[in-house]
Scaffold this motif. Structure first.
Motif, PDB file in Angstrom:
ATOM      1  N   LEU A 172       0.825  -1.203   0.000  1.00 51.11           N
ATOM      2  CA  LEU A 172       0.000   0.000   0.000  1.00 51.11           C
ATOM      3  C   LEU A 172       0.862   1.258   0.000  1.00 51.11           C
ATOM      4  CD1 LEU A 172      -2.924  -0.945   2.414  1.00 51.11           C
ATOM      5  CD2 LEU A 172      -2.860  -1.014  -0.081  1.00 51.11           C
ATOM      6  N   GLY A 173       2.048   1.153   0.583  1.00 52.15           N
ATOM      7  CA  GLY A 173       2.964   2.281   0.539  1.00 52.15           C
ATOM      8  C   GLY A 173       3.362   2.646  -0.881  1.00 52.15           C
ATOM      9  N   LEU A 174       3.446   1.654  -1.756  1.00 49.57           N
ATOM     10  CA  LEU A 174       3.732   1.919  -3.167  1.00 49.57           C
ATOM     11  C   LEU A 174       2.584   2.694  -3.813  1.00 49.57           C
ATOM     12  CD1 LEU A 174       5.180  -1.565  -4.207  1.00 49.57           C
ATOM     13  CD2 LEU A 174       6.462   0.513  -3.648  1.00 49.57           C
ATOM     14  N   ARG A 175       1.352   2.318  -3.473  1.00 47.75           N
ATOM     15  CA  ARG A 175       0.198   3.051  -4.000  1.00 47.75           C
ATOM     16  C   ARG A 175       0.143   4.475  -3.438  1.00 47.75           C
ATOM     17  NH1 ARG A 175      -0.652   1.004  -8.413  1.00 47.75           N
ATOM     18  NH2 ARG A 175      -2.481   2.374  -8.487  1.00 47.75           N
ATOM     19  N   VAL A 176       0.505   4.615  -2.159  1.00 43.46           N
ATOM     20  CA  VAL A 176       0.540   5.942  -1.542  1.00 43.46           C
ATOM     21  C   VAL A 176       1.560   6.832  -2.246  1.00 43.46           C
ATOM     22  CG1 VAL A 176       1.216   7.191   0.554  1.00 43.46           C
ATOM     23  CG2 VAL A 176      -0.328   5.227   0.708  1.00 43.46           C
ATOM     24  N   GLN A 177       2.695   6.254  -2.625  1.00 42.59           N
ATOM     25  CA  GLN A 177       3.714   7.028  -3.334  1.00 42.59           C
ATOM     26  C   GLN A 177       3.131   7.639  -4.603  1.00 42.59           C
ATOM     27  OE1 GLN A 177       7.308   4.790  -4.164  1.00 42.59           O
ATOM     28  NE2 GLN A 177       8.063   6.329  -5.594  1.00 42.59           N
TER      29      GLN A 177
END
Length: 249
Positions: A178-183
């Motif tokens: 999800l951190g990748l999507r947040v980026q």
């Protein structure tokens, strides 16, 4: 990792994200917004500053026990302390909302037209739901236009999504994905704010477990206090800064 690579890797890991996400959802404790009127005032007399907090469940104050411990009144308290002016506030949050839903269903139903400051707290669900870059661009970009149109005199701010790897409710692997999507969401949000006359705040520099509610996902009183401290410094600093026309004189 750049946003292009983050997108590819996150889509490849989508089956894992779905599996882990379903497990988290099954165990997650559902919290309601705190009881109490979602608007109020700090100080006496007519309000000189009027703050609207619009967004997802965090804008509604989910995770706090009392309405006074949510972003709207906490920001109003800080504005009042810093300026001595009476400050009115309103929370307008919708559980699980993404940017396009705020644009279509929340903004048109807010009656007041005289807000001086609008804080947008959205993006978490856009990231969690794996909305594409173009979908978020359309939804959040349209939201910024809608907010500017409805409150043309207001200063507009956006609070980016926090680091998902620090969210206690999320297993480390899911937090990473999800951190990748947040980026992707945060990069596009900053770009849109720059293009559409809004201020993107810095993401919260520290997310501590003590600042989370019992569901491990939403902020608690301490978390909202910390968030309000962070945002009010940015909003007050900009309010005190001279305009470009003043600087040129």
């Amino acid at each position: 990792m750049n946003t292009f690579s983050a997108g590819i890797v996150s889509w490849l890991l989508l089956p894992i994200a779905i599996h882990l996400g379903l497990r988290v959802r099954k165990k997650a404790q559902r919290l309601a917004p705190p009881s109490g009127k979602a608007k109020g005032q700090i100080g006496n007399g007519a309000a000189d500053i009027r703050v609207l907090v619009i967004g997802d469940s965090s804008a509604a104050g989910v995770g706090a026990d009392e309405i006074g411990d949510t972003l709207g009144p906490l920001l109003a308290t800080r504005f009042n302390a810093a300026t001595g002016k009476t400050v009115a506030w309103r929370n307008a949050g919708a559980n699980s909302a993404v940017a396009s839903q705020l644009r279509d269903y929340v903004v048109p139903n807010i009656e007041e037209r005289d807000f001086t400051h609008v804080l947008i707290a959205v993006g978490t669900n856009d990231a969690k739901n794996f909305l594409t870059r173009s979908q978020f661009k359309k939804g959040f970009g349209g939201l910024l236009y809608a907010v500017h149109t409805r409150w043309p005199e207001a200063q507009i701010y956006w609070s980016p999504v926090v680091d998902m790897t620090r969210v206690p409710a999320l297993p480390p692997v899911l937090g990473f994905i999800l951190g990748l999507r947040v980026q992707i969401i945060n990069a596009m949000g900053v770009q849109l704010c720059r293009e559409r006359h809004a201020t993107a705040a810095e993401p919260l520099p520290l997310v501590h477990p003590d600042g989370f509610a019992i569901d491990g996902f939403h902020a608690n009183r301490q978390g909202y206090e910390y968030w309000a401290d962070h945002l009010s410094k940015i909003m007050l600093a900009e309010a005190r800064a001279p305009s470009s026309s003043q600087r040129s004189e």
